[in-house]
Design a protein around this motif. Structure first.
Motif, PDB file in Angstrom:
ATOM      1  N   PHE A  73      57.825  18.673 -51.199  1.00 56.70           N
ATOM      2  CA  PHE A  73      56.916  17.542 -51.302  1.00 56.70           C
ATOM      3  C   PHE A  73      57.702  16.239 -51.292  1.00 56.70           C
ATOM      4  O   PHE A  73      58.869  16.188 -51.709  1.00 56.70           O
ATOM      5  CB  PHE A  73      56.068  17.652 -52.573  1.00 56.70           C
ATOM      6  CG  PHE A  73      55.165  18.856 -52.600  1.00 56.70           C
ATOM      7  CD1 PHE A  73      54.049  18.920 -51.788  1.00 56.70           C
ATOM      8  CD2 PHE A  73      55.460  19.937 -53.419  1.00 56.70           C
ATOM      9  CE1 PHE A  73      53.226  20.035 -51.801  1.00 56.70           C
ATOM     10  CE2 PHE A  73      54.643  21.056 -53.445  1.00 56.70           C
ATOM     11  CZ  PHE A  73      53.517  21.102 -52.623  1.00 56.70           C
ATOM     12  N   LEU A  74      57.031  15.194 -50.837  1.00 54.74           N
ATOM     13  CA  LEU A  74      57.665  13.886 -50.804  1.00 54.74           C
ATOM     14  C   LEU A  74      57.852  13.351 -52.215  1.00 54.74           C
ATOM     15  O   LEU A  74      57.079  13.663 -53.128  1.00 54.74           O
ATOM     16  CB  LEU A  74      56.808  12.909 -49.990  1.00 54.74           C
ATOM     17  CG  LEU A  74      56.681  13.218 -48.494  1.00 54.74           C
ATOM     18  CD1 LEU A  74      55.721  12.237 -47.835  1.00 54.74           C
ATOM     19  CD2 LEU A  74      58.040  13.141 -47.816  1.00 54.74           C
ATOM     20  N   SER A  82      50.011  13.030 -55.887  1.00 58.57           N
ATOM     21  CA  SER A  82      50.799  14.213 -56.224  1.00 58.57           C
ATOM     22  C   SER A  82      50.765  15.223 -55.084  1.00 58.57           C
ATOM     23  O   SER A  82      49.797  15.313 -54.332  1.00 58.57           O
ATOM     24  CB  SER A  82      50.249  14.855 -57.501  1.00 58.57           C
ATOM     25  OG  SER A  82      50.297  13.959 -58.588  1.00 58.57           O
ATOM     26  N   HIS A  83      51.851  15.992 -54.965  1.00 59.76           N
ATOM     27  CA  HIS A  83      51.959  17.077 -53.989  1.00 59.76           C
ATOM     28  C   HIS A  83      51.670  16.591 -52.566  1.00 59.76           C
ATOM     29  O   HIS A  83      50.858  17.151 -51.853  1.00 59.76           O
ATOM     30  CB  HIS A  83      51.005  18.223 -54.350  1.00 59.76           C
ATOM     31  CG  HIS A  83      51.318  18.863 -55.654  1.00 59.76           C
ATOM     32  ND1 HIS A  83      50.418  18.901 -56.691  1.00 59.76           N
ATOM     33  CD2 HIS A  83      52.448  19.469 -56.122  1.00 59.76           C
ATOM     34  CE1 HIS A  83      50.960  19.534 -57.736  1.00 59.76           C
ATOM     35  NE2 HIS A  83      52.191  19.880 -57.411  1.00 59.76           N
ATOM     36  N   TYR A 135      52.434  13.051 -40.352  1.00 58.66           N
ATOM     37  CA  TYR A 135      51.247  12.630 -41.082  1.00 58.66           C
ATOM     38  C   TYR A 135      51.294  13.231 -42.475  1.00 58.66           C
ATOM     39  O   TYR A 135      51.714  14.384 -42.646  1.00 58.66           O
ATOM     40  CB  TYR A 135      49.974  13.078 -40.361  1.00 58.66           C
ATOM     41  CG  TYR A 135      49.452  12.056 -39.375  1.00 58.66           C
ATOM     42  CD1 TYR A 135      48.307  11.324 -39.643  1.00 58.66           C
ATOM     43  CD2 TYR A 135      50.120  11.803 -38.183  1.00 58.66           C
ATOM     44  CE1 TYR A 135      47.831  10.376 -38.753  1.00 58.66           C
ATOM     45  CE2 TYR A 135      49.656  10.868 -37.287  1.00 58.66           C
ATOM     46  CZ  TYR A 135      48.505  10.156 -37.570  1.00 58.66           C
ATOM     47  OH  TYR A 135      48.046   9.211 -36.688  1.00 58.66           O
ATOM     48  N   MET A 136      50.864  12.475 -43.467  1.00 59.73           N
ATOM     49  CA  MET A 136      51.010  12.893 -44.859  1.00 59.73           C
ATOM     50  C   MET A 136      49.662  13.309 -45.447  1.00 59.73           C
ATOM     51  O   MET A 136      48.664  12.588 -45.310  1.00 59.73           O
ATOM     52  CB  MET A 136      51.630  11.764 -45.683  1.00 59.73           C
ATOM     53  CG  MET A 136      53.099  11.532 -45.357  1.00 59.73           C
ATOM     54  SD  MET A 136      53.807  10.110 -46.208  1.00 59.73           S
ATOM     55  CE  MET A 136      53.170   8.774 -45.215  1.00 59.73           C
ATOM     56  N   TYR A 137      49.664  14.455 -46.083  1.00 56.27           N
ATOM     57  CA  TYR A 137      48.495  14.997 -46.771  1.00 56.27           C
ATOM     58  C   TYR A 137      48.921  15.420 -48.170  1.00 56.27           C
ATOM     59  O   TYR A 137      50.109  15.560 -48.455  1.00 56.27           O
ATOM     60  CB  TYR A 137      47.920  16.191 -46.002  1.00 56.27           C
ATOM     61  CG  TYR A 137      47.452  15.828 -44.607  1.00 56.27           C
ATOM     62  CD1 TYR A 137      46.128  15.526 -44.353  1.00 56.27           C
ATOM     63  CD2 TYR A 137      48.360  15.777 -43.547  1.00 56.27           C
ATOM     64  CE1 TYR A 137      45.701  15.182 -43.070  1.00 56.27           C
ATOM     65  CE2 TYR A 137      47.946  15.421 -42.270  1.00 56.27           C
ATOM     66  CZ  TYR A 137      46.623  15.130 -42.044  1.00 56.27           C
ATOM     67  OH  TYR A 137      46.205  14.779 -40.779  1.00 56.27           O
ATOM     68  N   HIS A 138      47.950  15.637 -49.037  1.00 51.08           N
ATOM     69  CA  HIS A 138      48.284  16.067 -50.392  1.00 51.08           C
ATOM     70  C   HIS A 138      47.318  17.169 -50.831  1.00 51.08           C
ATOM     71  O   HIS A 138      46.203  17.289 -50.305  1.00 51.08           O
ATOM     72  CB  HIS A 138      48.257  14.900 -51.373  1.00 51.08           C
ATOM     73  CG  HIS A 138      46.878  14.457 -51.780  1.00 51.08           C
ATOM     74  ND1 HIS A 138      46.027  13.802 -50.928  1.00 51.08           N
ATOM     75  CD2 HIS A 138      46.213  14.580 -52.956  1.00 51.08           C
ATOM     76  CE1 HIS A 138      44.893  13.527 -51.546  1.00 51.08           C
ATOM     77  NE2 HIS A 138      44.977  14.002 -52.784  1.00 51.08           N
ATOM     78  N   ILE A 139      47.765  17.979 -51.776  1.00 49.51           N
ATOM     79  CA  ILE A 139      46.968  19.082 -52.311  1.00 49.51           C
ATOM     80  C   ILE A 139      46.066  18.551 -53.413  1.00 49.51           C
ATOM     81  O   ILE A 139      46.530  17.933 -54.376  1.00 49.51           O
ATOM     82  CB  ILE A 139      47.875  20.208 -52.838  1.00 49.51           C
ATOM     83  CG1 ILE A 139      48.761  20.759 -51.707  1.00 49.51           C
ATOM     84  CG2 ILE A 139      47.037  21.328 -53.443  1.00 49.51           C
ATOM     85  CD1 ILE A 139      49.740  21.822 -52.169  1.00 49.51           C
ATOM     86  N   LEU A 140      44.768  18.780 -53.265  1.00 51.93           N
ATOM     87  CA  LEU A 140      43.801  18.329 -54.261  1.00 51.93           C
ATOM     88  C   LEU A 140      43.779  19.293 -55.441  1.00 51.93           C
ATOM     89  O   LEU A 140      44.076  20.488 -55.295  1.00 51.93           O
ATOM     90  CB  LEU A 140      42.406  18.245 -53.637  1.00 51.93           C
ATOM     91  CG  LEU A 140      42.212  17.157 -52.569  1.00 51.93           C
ATOM     92  CD1 LEU A 140      40.888  17.359 -51.865  1.00 51.93           C
ATOM     93  CD2 LEU A 140      42.283  15.773 -53.195  1.00 51.93           C
ATOM     94  N   PRO A 141      43.409  18.824 -56.622  1.00 50.29           N
ATOM     95  CA  PRO A 141      43.274  19.728 -57.777  1.00 50.29           C
ATOM     96  C   PRO A 141      42.192  20.779 -57.511  1.00 50.29           C
ATOM     97  O   PRO A 141      41.117  20.465 -56.989  1.00 50.29           O
ATOM     98  CB  PRO A 141      42.871  18.786 -58.914  1.00 50.29           C
ATOM     99  CG  PRO A 141      43.303  17.433 -58.475  1.00 50.29           C
ATOM    100  CD  PRO A 141      43.192  17.424 -56.986  1.00 50.29           C
ATOM    101  N   GLN A 142      42.471  22.014 -57.845  1.00 57.28           N
ATOM    102  CA  GLN A 142      41.527  23.097 -57.620  1.00 57.28           C
ATOM    103  C   GLN A 142      40.650  23.295 -58.861  1.00 57.28           C
ATOM    104  O   GLN A 142      40.936  22.779 -59.943  1.00 57.28           O
ATOM    105  CB  GLN A 142      42.291  24.381 -57.288  1.00 57.28           C
ATOM    106  CG  GLN A 142      43.284  24.221 -56.146  1.00 57.28           C
ATOM    107  CD  GLN A 142      42.642  23.704 -54.869  1.00 57.28           C
ATOM    108  OE1 GLN A 142      41.672  24.283 -54.380  1.00 57.28           O
ATOM    109  NE2 GLN A 142      43.177  22.613 -54.339  1.00 57.28           N
TER     110      GLN A 142
END
Length: 507
Positions: A73-74, A82-83, A135-142
């Motif tokens: 992760f960046l 985050s993430h 391109y930047m994406y992030h993991i959402l809270p589950q």
């Protein structure tokens, strides 16, 4: 100031394919270095078993966040949630950590994660599609993550995010050859655009060529994107200095990549330090950065074009190649002749170490569709004048009106633009209102006057002094004029490859 990034070795001036092959493989390596997770060892051996191809999306997310086997992760910043990860690195990670994972399947999994709101664009914009590249994406809270006290939300402002981060789509080389097999859509970053098919036949002699290959800007991405630019990165100035960066939205390993630096309040020495700093960093990524003029060929698009600059016309002697034929590509469908002529000229410029260079100022303003190429050393440009499509001519045809329909009379025949008039004088010897297939073949050659001695003597040199540049032009002219039968030999070798390949197929 415009700067051009070329993913080739500056020492290779005759053959670009090997240079681009070696350099293009570093796309993923650079992504890993940016994430700060270069020490991950899952490529060589994964202790835990790989995920099954039919694994649940929640299991994929859990593996992504695994501190040992997960993605890199960046580094956390104020504007990144985050993430946050890079999309092309995620595709590579899926191919490594899941069984029987192809590029298409990996892309589909990421798109499903986006649709099911398990991941999102790093800006927080839920309408952004999944784009493979930087391109930047992030993991959402589950849902099962009841408490995540350390979770940092995205900004929620796409414009502010784009003003701070440059995001570039990564695509494979464009092929002029129509494949009989189903196109996989995978990103091939291991080489340059194919000038021959699998049988070894040159593209301009293949049976099936892509009629849309000559068209520019057929991707759904805009040609350029804009962002804010911090000019004074080292905080040397005692005043506010600011600027903008205009950069190409798509990167292809077989093409030069352009960034335009614009500023209104900035010191010259600070701008120079910024560019030289970029050039040094680019060299560590096996890229070569060179400055180029905003208008590489100074074509007369308007009457205000620079009269002291202008390209050199280099004719291509086609007479020795006809050998009794009425047309160069007699035997092929006549409607394909312009495309095959262009591919033949493109094969010649590629032979001399030129790669594609899509610059907005060169051809898009005139709508002509000319194709620009830059030498791997950055010292020279070549433009291939191409015929205007009949559909484009129809769109530009003026509508006849009565003289009293407006304050000013409208001529029934529109005069050619300065751009068209300039080129047609060279390729046909007289002014014409449009192009036709009887014009002479040739190229427009121009020098990159932005490369100074400082660039040539610096740690990131643009290879080639003035004697080298003049030798290149003289050698190119001699080849195109068929001196020592060099053009004829190249033409014969291409036909021999076609005949040999077809002979193998027949057997």
């Amino acid at each position: 100031m415009d700067v051009s990034l070329q993913q080739v070795s500056p020492s290779k001036s005759i053959n670009t394919s090997q240079g681009t092959k070696v350099a293009a493989k570093t796309v993923l390596e650079r992504t890993q270095s940016q994430t700060g997770e270069c020490d991950d060892s899952y490529d060589d051996g994964v202790i835990e078993p790989k995920l099954k191809i039919n694994a649940l999306l929640s299991d994929v997310i859990d593996r992504m966040r695994n501190p040992t086997l997960g993605m890199g992760f960046l580094q956390q910043t104020v504007s990144l949630p985050s993430h946050t990860f890079v999309s092309i690195y995620a595709i590579h990670w899926l191919q490594t950590n899941m069984e029987n994972m192809s590029y298409e399947k990996a892309t589909n999994i990421m798109e499903k994660l986006l649709q099911d709101k398990m991941i999102c664009h790093a800006s927080g914009d839920t309408f952004k599609r999944f784009v493979v590249g930087y391109y930047m994406y992030h993991i959402l809270p589950q849902k099962k993550d009841k408490e995540m006290s350390d979770y940092v939300k995205p900004l929620g402002d796409l414009q502010s995010f784009e003003n701070e981060w440059m995001e570039v789509e990564v695509l494979g080389p464009r092929s002029p050859i129509l494949s009989s097999e189903t196109n996989t859509g995978a990103i091939d970053i291991s080489g340059s655009s194919p000038v021959i098919d699998d049988s070894g036949i040159p593209a301009f002699l293949c049976d099936h060529i892509d009629p849309n290959y000559m068209q520019l800007g057929n991707d759904d991405m805009p040609l350029y994107k804009n962002t804010h630019l911090d000019i004074d990165v080292n905080n040397k100035s005692d005043r506010i200095e600011w600027g903008h960066a205009r950069y190409q939205a798509t990167f292809r390993p077989d093409q030069a990549y352009e960034m335009c630096i614009q500023w209104a309040v900035a010191s010259g020495n600070i701008v120079a330090d910024l560019i030289f700093g970029w050039a040094r960093k680019a060299q560590s990524c096996r890229l070569q950065m060179v400055p180029i003029p905003a208008d590489p060929l100074a074509l007369p698009f308007t009457e205000k074009s620079d009269p002291l600059r202008g390209p050199i016309y280099v004719p291509l002697n086609e007479e020795p190649l006809l050998r009794g034929k009425s047309a160069l590509f007699e035997g092929f469908p006549e409607e394909e002749w312009p495309e095959r002529l262009f591919l033949f000229q493109e094969a010649i410029v590629g032979r001399f170490g030129f790669i594609k260079c899509t610059v907005e100022s060169t051809s898009h303003a005139a709508g002509v569709g000319d194709h620009l190429y830059v030498h791997v050393t950055g010292n020279m440009f070549i433009l291939i004048p191409t015929a205007v499509k009949s559909q484009q001519r129809a769109l530009r045809k003026p509508i006849n009106k009565p003289l009293n329909a407006s304050r000013y009379p409208v001529h029934s025949e529109a005069a050619p633009s300065p751009h068209e008039g300039y080129i047609t004088r060279h390729v046909s010897g007289k002014n014409k209102d449009d192009y036709d297939n009887s014009r002479r073949m040739g190229f427009l050659w121009s020098w990159n006057h932005m490369i100074s001695k400082k660039w040539k003597w610096s740690q990131t040199p643009a290879t080639g002094d003035e004697p080298f540049q003049m030798r290149m032009l003289r050698d190119f002219k001699h080849f195109c004029a068929n001196q020592e039968q060099r053009l004829s030999q190249f033409w014969d070798q291409c036909w021999e490859l076609q005949e040999k390949a077809k002979g193998i197929k027949c057997c």
